[in-house]
Design a protein around this motif. Structure first.
Motif, mmCIF file in Angstrom:
data_model
loop_
_atom_site.group_PDB
_atom_site.id
_atom_site.type_symbol
_atom_site.label_atom_id
_atom_site.label_comp_id
_atom_site.label_asym_id
_atom_site.label_seq_id
_atom_site.Cartn_x
_atom_site.Cartn_y
_atom_site.Cartn_z
ATOM 1 N N ARG A 512 -7.435 4.786 -5.054
ATOM 2 C CA ARG A 512 -8.276 5.805 -4.426
ATOM 3 C C ARG A 512 -9.729 5.397 -4.584
ATOM 4 N N SER A 513 -10.559 5.796 -3.641
ATOM 5 C CA SER A 513 -11.992 5.504 -3.697
ATOM 6 C C SER A 513 -12.722 6.620 -2.966
ATOM 7 N N PRO A 514 -13.938 6.965 -3.410
ATOM 8 C CA PRO A 514 -14.662 8.039 -2.705
ATOM 9 C C PRO A 514 -14.863 7.724 -1.227
ATOM 10 N N ASN A 515 -15.157 6.450 -0.911
ATOM 11 C CA ASN A 515 -15.373 6.032 0.476
ATOM 12 C C ASN A 515 -15.040 4.555 0.593
ATOM 13 N N LEU A 516 -15.422 3.951 1.716
ATOM 14 C CA LEU A 516 -15.097 2.540 1.950
ATOM 15 C C LEU A 516 -16.311 1.619 1.803
ATOM 16 N N TYR A 523 -11.123 -5.051 -2.318
ATOM 17 C CA TYR A 523 -10.093 -5.921 -1.734
ATOM 18 C C TYR A 523 -10.088 -7.283 -2.432
ATOM 19 N N LYS A 524 -11.282 -7.822 -2.648
ATOM 20 C CA LYS A 524 -11.367 -9.121 -3.313
ATOM 21 C C LYS A 524 -10.850 -9.061 -4.741
ATOM 22 N N ALA A 525 -10.997 -7.876 -5.379
ATOM 23 C CA ALA A 525 -10.512 -7.717 -6.766
ATOM 24 C C ALA A 525 -8.988 -7.635 -6.828
ATOM 25 N N GLY A 526 -8.342 -7.365 -5.682
ATOM 26 C CA GLY A 526 -6.877 -7.349 -5.689
ATOM 27 C C GLY A 526 -6.228 -6.162 -5.021
ATOM 28 N N ALA A 527 -7.015 -5.165 -4.557
ATOM 29 C CA ALA A 527 -6.414 -3.992 -3.930
ATOM 30 C C ALA A 527 -5.783 -4.358 -2.588
ATOM 31 N N HIS A 528 -4.634 -3.748 -2.287
ATOM 32 C CA HIS A 528 -3.971 -3.958 -1.000
ATOM 33 C C HIS A 528 -4.223 -2.799 -0.045
ATOM 34 N N VAL A 529 -4.281 -1.587 -0.574
ATOM 35 C CA VAL A 529 -4.544 -0.392 0.240
ATOM 36 C C VAL A 529 -5.566 0.466 -0.487
ATOM 37 N N ILE A 530 -6.585 0.920 0.253
ATOM 38 C CA ILE A 530 -7.610 1.812 -0.305
ATOM 39 C C ILE A 530 -7.558 3.128 0.454
ATOM 40 N N ILE A 531 -7.443 4.222 -0.296
ATOM 41 C CA ILE A 531 -7.436 5.556 0.308
ATOM 42 C C ILE A 531 -8.795 6.205 0.049
ATOM 43 N N PRO A 532 -9.651 6.312 1.085
ATOM 44 C CA PRO A 532 -10.974 6.929 0.908
ATOM 45 C C PRO A 532 -10.874 8.457 0.925
ATOM 46 N N GLU A 533 -11.196 9.072 -0.187
ATOM 47 C CA GLU A 533 -10.997 10.520 -0.317
ATOM 48 C C GLU A 533 -11.815 11.317 0.688
ATOM 49 N N HIS A 534 -13.123 10.960 0.849
ATOM 50 C CA HIS A 534 -13.986 11.747 1.726
ATOM 51 C C HIS A 534 -13.506 11.668 3.169
ATOM 52 N N TYR A 535 -13.096 10.486 3.607
ATOM 53 C CA TYR A 535 -12.614 10.343 4.977
ATOM 54 C C TYR A 535 -11.317 11.117 5.183
ATOM 55 N N GLU A 536 -10.420 11.041 4.213
ATOM 56 C CA GLU A 536 -9.153 11.757 4.335
ATOM 57 C C GLU A 536 -9.368 13.267 4.365
ATOM 58 N N ASN A 566 -8.954 2.565 12.988
ATOM 59 C CA ASN A 566 -10.313 2.041 13.132
ATOM 60 C C ASN A 566 -11.001 1.853 11.782
ATOM 61 N N LEU A 567 -10.679 2.737 10.820
ATOM 62 C CA LEU A 567 -11.361 2.674 9.527
ATOM 63 C C LEU A 567 -10.702 1.715 8.550
ATOM 64 N N TYR A 568 -9.355 1.713 8.506
ATOM 65 C CA TYR A 568 -8.645 1.010 7.441
ATOM 66 C C TYR A 568 -8.190 -0.395 7.822
ATOM 67 N N SER A 569 -8.114 -0.687 9.140
ATOM 68 C CA SER A 569 -7.541 -1.959 9.556
ATOM 69 C C SER A 569 -8.602 -3.021 9.815
ATOM 70 N N ILE A 570 -9.753 -2.813 9.251
ATOM 71 C CA ILE A 570 -10.832 -3.782 9.426
ATOM 72 C C ILE A 570 -10.538 -5.024 8.589
ATOM 73 N N ASN A 571 -10.805 -6.179 9.157
ATOM 74 C CA ASN A 571 -10.600 -7.420 8.413
ATOM 75 C C ASN A 571 -11.406 -7.400 7.123
ATOM 76 N N LYS A 572 -10.769 -7.671 6.010
ATOM 77 C CA LYS A 572 -11.410 -7.549 4.698
ATOM 78 C C LYS A 572 -12.643 -8.443 4.590
ATOM 79 N N GLU A 573 -12.542 -9.659 5.113
ATOM 80 C CA GLU A 573 -13.655 -10.594 4.970
ATOM 81 C C GLU A 573 -14.868 -10.171 5.791
#
Length: 583
Positions: A512-516, A523-536, A566-573
């Motif tokens: 979980r994260s407050p935002n993106l 992502y670079k640290a190892g997360a595969h999925v991030i759930i942004p609380e404010h957006y949700e 649109n928000l979550y499927s952005i290329n990580k790099e």
């Protein structure tokens, strides 16, 4: 004709008071036992004893025998719904390893003791095999009451019970054949196993071909049906499978169990489970009452010494064997003792086996009646034995002061499980979702009070720091499937991500994260999925408003999905470049 009508009327009138008294007695006794903090199972047994064959004779066990058997059928169907072929595959070590050894060793021990007293091989064989079985109905009821279904105790107990239920099938075939010569026995067993294979193949093929189409048809928007139709379809599937195996001389429960597993493979498992839940609870209550109806207080008093001796001998032998095997398979002392105590009673299938053996003259009626009383007595003691086992487990494992060794012991049987880090409101909801789907999960939290509160609720929770490698190893993360990190402290989250991704690269990590805004670094640290609380939160609030404005549920779901894409499927790099471009 008038006399016949009068007879029918009197008969109907005689049934109604019996039914009313049956329900009334059950309610009063069960409520009384609950108020005394005793198991309702004991209440059902007492209620059955009061109104049954050897009590006030309001209702006889024969009148409720079929409904009681249906209770066991629905129980096995419900067990099948909680399993899938994939989950059975992960449990195979304990189902076919631990469960098989338990049945073999217990049968040998009890059989040899019976042979010493009775001097008859066939009788000793039946007694050994019959008493090796535990009560699936009572054990699962006690686990549910104590909220231990998702603990290691619940998983081990379920594994052993599943194998015991498998063993019932050949026993039901062999028992009537013991009075025949060896050639006839071998031939009949071969025929019966052929029937079993054919029936299971028929159920399996029909289930694979027709289950999904049937459920989809009655659930489609084009077909106007109500919930009663779905319930009827579920009952049809369960009872048809049970009838198939019963018609071929096998156990009704076996067919229901296989049908449950097949339904569990579909997306309609949860509606099916909801459909049979009321029937399972009501009919299981009748099963427990039918067991209580067979308790003959006078006969028990006459044979009290023998019954108590054999009951406690059975409990001691089974508890010792099961606890020893659990230790052999690497479980902690506390878990081994509590499992042994919980499964130390006789089972409901022993009634079927012993009655079948008496009707075929394999065992005498006197011996059979004593055995039935021994099984009943041990079943009645199960809630007390479970309570004692839990206290001994607390003493040996010191659960109030959990450490990494205890955590490692309690996760030794887990595979493809979910690890939830943090047991606040978010972590508790994630745990409820895992429990709802009958998935194996384990929770870790650093706060001792939170851990104790969760443990009191029956949650498989342990104290530890998810950012420490020692904790991750104790949680058996090398065999886990997903880690859900619900912790707010982003420093701890980044340390946990770094440790997990470096040491357990095959595990998927959801955080979980407050935002993106920091998504790229996470992502670079190892997360595969991030759930942004404010957006949700914004999506949920906007969706609720759209519904009130008349937008359909489908359209609201589509809009939410588009925004998430649109928000979550952005290329990580390229995430940072995307943010800069938008600003």
């Amino acid at each position: 004709m008038e006399n016949l009508d009068a007879l029918h009327s009197a008969t109907d009138l005689g049934i109604l008071p019996s039914v009313l008294l049956l329900i009334c007695t059950a309610i009063v006794v069960v409520v009384t036992f609950k108020s005394l903090r005793l198991s309702p199972v004991l209440g059902y047994l007492v209620a059955g004893g009061l109104i049954g064959d050897h009590g006030f004779k309001i209702v006889t066990s024969n009148q409720v025998s079929f409904l009681a058997e249906c209770g066991v059928v629905f129980l096995l169907f419900a067990i099948g719904l909680e399993l899938s072929f994939e989950r059975l595959k992960t449990m195979r070590k304990y189902v076919f390893g631990l469960g098989s050894l338990q049945v073999i060793l217990t049968s040998l021990a009890v059989g040899l003791i019976s042979l010493y007293f009775l001097k008859d091989n066939s009788t000793a064989f039946i007694i050994g095999c019959g008493l090796a079985l535990s009560s699936t109905a009572i054990v699962l009821q006690v686990l549910e009451e104590n909220q231990h279904q998702n603990t290691q105790l619940g998983r081990i107990s379920l594994s052993i019970l599943i194998q015991q239920d498998f063993i019932v099938v050949p026993l039901l075939v062999i028992v009537p054949l013991l009075s025949q010569d060896s050639k006839s026995i071998a031939y009949a067993v071969m025929i019966s196993f052929s029937k079993a294979i054919v029936s299971l193949l028929v159920i399996f093929i029909c289930g694979r071909l027709f289950l999904r189409p049937i459920f989809r048809l009655i659930s489609s928007d084009s077909v106007q049906v109500n919930n009663e139709i779905f319930i009827a379809a579920t009952l049809l599937i369960c009872l048809s499978a049970a009838w198939t195996t019963e018609a071929l001389g096998l156990s009704m429960a076996l067919g229901a169990f296989i049908a449950g597993i097949l339904v569990a493979e579909t997306e309609f498992r949860l509606p099916a489970e909801d459909s049979i839940y009321p029937f399972k609870g009501l009919l299981l209550g009748l099963f427990f009452m039918s067991v209580g109806m067979q308790i003959n207080i006078i006969e028990m008093y006459k044979e009290l010494g023998s019954i108590l001796f054999f009951s406690f001998t059975l409990i001691f032998i089974k508890a010792l064997i099961i606890a020893g095997l659990c230790r052999l398979f690497g479980f902690s002392r506390g878990v081994a003792i509590s499992t042994g105590m919980l499964l130390s009673q006789g089972g409901e299938f022993a009634f079927i086996l012993f009655n079948l053996a008496m009707s075929n003259g394999v065992i005498s009626h006197k011996t059979g009646r004593i055995l039935l009383l021994v099984v009943t007595c041990s079943m009645a003691l199960t809630p007390l034995l479970a309570m004692l086992g839990n206290r001994l487990a607390d003493f040996f494992d010191n659960k109030k002061m959990k450490n990494l060794d205890i955590t490692a012991h309690n996760t030794a049987d887990l595979k493809n499980h979910v690890v939830i880090a943090g047991f606040g409101e978010v972590g508790a909801m994630a745990a409820k979702m895992m429990k709802f789907q009958n998935l194996n999960y384990i929770v870790v939290d650093i706060d001792r009070d939170v851990v104790q509160a969760g443990s009191d609720q029956g949650v498989p929770i342990f104290k530890g720091d998810v950012s420490q490698l020692e904790t991750l190893q104790a949680l058996s993360l090398e065999r886990a499937s997903v880690v859900i990190i619900t912790i707010r402290n982003m420093v701890t989250v980044k340390r946990a991500l770094s440790s997990i991704s470096a040491n357990f690269p095959n595990v998927n990590i959801v955080i979980r994260s407050p935002n993106l805004k920091n998504a790229n670094a996470l992502y670079k640290a190892g997360a595969h999925v991030i759930i942004p609380e404010h957006y949700e939160n914004g999506l949920q609030l906007g969706g609720a408003a759209l519904k009130h404005l008349g937008i359909s549920d489908y359209e609201v779901a589509r809009i939410k999905g588009q925004f998430r894409t649109n928000l979550y499927s952005i290329n990580k790099e390229n995430y940072e470049e995307y943010i800069l471009e938008k600003n």
